[in-house]
Design a protein around this motif. Sequence first.
Motif, mmCIF file in Angstrom:
data_model
loop_
_atom_site.group_PDB
_atom_site.id
_atom_site.type_symbol
_atom_site.label_atom_id
_atom_site.label_comp_id
_atom_site.label_asym_id
_atom_site.label_seq_id
_atom_site.Cartn_x
_atom_site.Cartn_y
_atom_site.Cartn_z
ATOM 1 N N ARG A 1 0.841 -1.198 0.000
ATOM 2 C CA ARG A 1 0.000 0.000 0.000
ATOM 3 C C ARG A 1 0.880 1.254 0.000
ATOM 4 O O ARG A 1 1.576 1.541 0.968
ATOM 5 C CB ARG A 1 -0.931 -0.018 1.219
ATOM 6 N N SER B 1 -10.129 -10.268 -6.778
ATOM 7 C CA SER B 1 -10.383 -9.335 -5.668
ATOM 8 C C SER B 1 -11.498 -8.400 -6.103
ATOM 9 O O SER B 1 -11.837 -8.342 -7.286
ATOM 10 C CB SER B 1 -9.092 -8.540 -5.416
ATOM 11 N N ARG C 1 -9.150 1.243 -5.554
ATOM 12 C CA ARG C 1 -9.130 2.198 -4.461
ATOM 13 C C ARG C 1 -7.724 2.779 -4.435
ATOM 14 O O ARG C 1 -6.765 2.135 -4.895
ATOM 15 C CB ARG C 1 -9.525 1.590 -3.118
ATOM 16 N N TYR D 1 -1.366 -3.874 -6.893
ATOM 17 C CA TYR D 1 -2.256 -4.986 -6.522
ATOM 18 C C TYR D 1 -3.491 -4.962 -7.421
ATOM 19 O O TYR D 1 -3.914 -5.974 -7.964
ATOM 20 C CB TYR D 1 -2.652 -4.827 -5.051
ATOM 21 N N PRO E 1 -12.689 -12.352 -3.824
ATOM 22 C CA PRO E 1 -13.080 -12.150 -2.431
ATOM 23 C C PRO E 1 -13.294 -10.665 -2.130
ATOM 24 O O PRO E 1 -12.559 -9.814 -2.667
ATOM 25 C CB PRO E 1 -11.890 -12.697 -1.629
ATOM 26 N N TYR F 1 -13.792 -7.897 1.267
ATOM 27 C CA TYR F 1 -12.884 -7.642 2.391
ATOM 28 C C TYR F 1 -13.049 -8.760 3.411
ATOM 29 O O TYR F 1 -14.096 -8.896 4.044
ATOM 30 C CB TYR F 1 -13.153 -6.246 2.968
ATOM 31 N N ASN G 1 -5.040 -8.214 5.927
ATOM 32 C CA ASN G 1 -5.946 -7.070 6.124
ATOM 33 C C ASN G 1 -6.027 -6.616 7.577
ATOM 34 O O ASN G 1 -6.825 -5.724 7.902
ATOM 35 C CB ASN G 1 -7.351 -7.429 5.624
HETATM 36 C C1 GCO Z 1 -6.799 -3.325 0.511
HETATM 37 C C2 GCO Z 1 -7.130 -4.781 0.757
HETATM 38 C C3 GCO Z 1 -7.894 -5.360 -0.414
HETATM 39 C C4 GCO Z 1 -8.484 -6.692 -0.012
HETATM 40 C C5 GCO Z 1 -9.223 -7.384 -1.118
HETATM 41 C C6 GCO Z 1 -10.503 -6.717 -1.440
HETATM 42 O O1 GCO Z 1 -5.697 -2.885 0.849
HETATM 43 O O2 GCO Z 1 -7.709 -2.649 -0.016
HETATM 44 O O3 GCO Z 1 -5.951 -5.526 1.004
HETATM 45 O O4 GCO Z 1 -7.017 -5.458 -1.497
HETATM 46 O O5 GCO Z 1 -7.473 -7.562 0.429
HETATM 47 O O6 GCO Z 1 -8.424 -7.508 -2.255
HETATM 48 O O7 GCO Z 1 -11.193 -7.471 -2.426
#
Ligand code: GCO
Length: 255
Positions: free
Chosen positions: A99, A146, A153, A159, A189, A191, A197
């Motif tokens: 991130r 995902s 976001r 990712y 998937p 959250y 996470n």
């Molecule tokens: C993030 C999360 C997401 C979830 C998932 C959501 O930082 O927003 O890690 O990436 O893990 O992928 O579907």
Amino acid sequence: MSSLFSLHGKTALITGSTRGLGFAYAQGLAAAGASVIINGTQEIHLKNALEKLQNQGVNARGFLLNVADEAAVEALFTQLDAENVQVDIVINNAGIQFRKPMLELELSDWQHVLDINLTSAFLVARAAARRMVSRQSGGKIINIGSLTSQAARATVAPYTAAKGGIKLLTKSMAAEWAQYNIQSNAIGPGYILTDMNQALVENAEFDRWVRNSTPSGRWGAPEELIGTAVYLSSQASNYVNGQIIYVDGGWLATL
Ligand code: GCO
């Protein structure tokens, strides 16, 4: 009807499966009758995961390798060939999160995430599919996407790019391999409460955002992904190809 979802006699390779969703997939497919091959990059996690599975009576073995390393992937499948182990099901779950805003991102960070989260799926699926085709056995490829396979976001661009790639790579696999009775699909998937996470769960603002954005009003649990994984691994999905099934509490269904 019970045989429709049975995996008895099948061997499943799940990458990145010593913890979190990968370990849940391994447990779930084993409960449906599959022998499982798990994978990780840290010996202690692999050892612990294998012990848990074997204590549950699961026919499980583990391999320590970076599935983004082409030579390591080919060596794994060469060893399995030598042992006459036929991989019938692949779940490409290996993935990392990184991130950081793109303006601050280094190319090495970008490349590392793409290697682990996307290229590894190509390498492992290609090795498995080559054998499924040559032995004319058909098989199942399940790639893990995902919510970010569908929408982005901020601060997780590599990712997101990788998971978007997973969705279309899955369709590419369907386009090329359906003719060999290989069904290639993806799971998206939402959250989910996993180690990856944990920092988000503990962030009150992010936790509130997830609960308010998910019609179910909660995070998902790893075991809530198992049913979809077993379905896509079983003969119940023999006419399903190139699809991504979101297990997201309804997140993507709403504005
Ligand atoms: C993030 C999360 C997401 C979830 C998932 C959501 O930082 O927003 O890690 O990436 O893990 O992928 O579907």
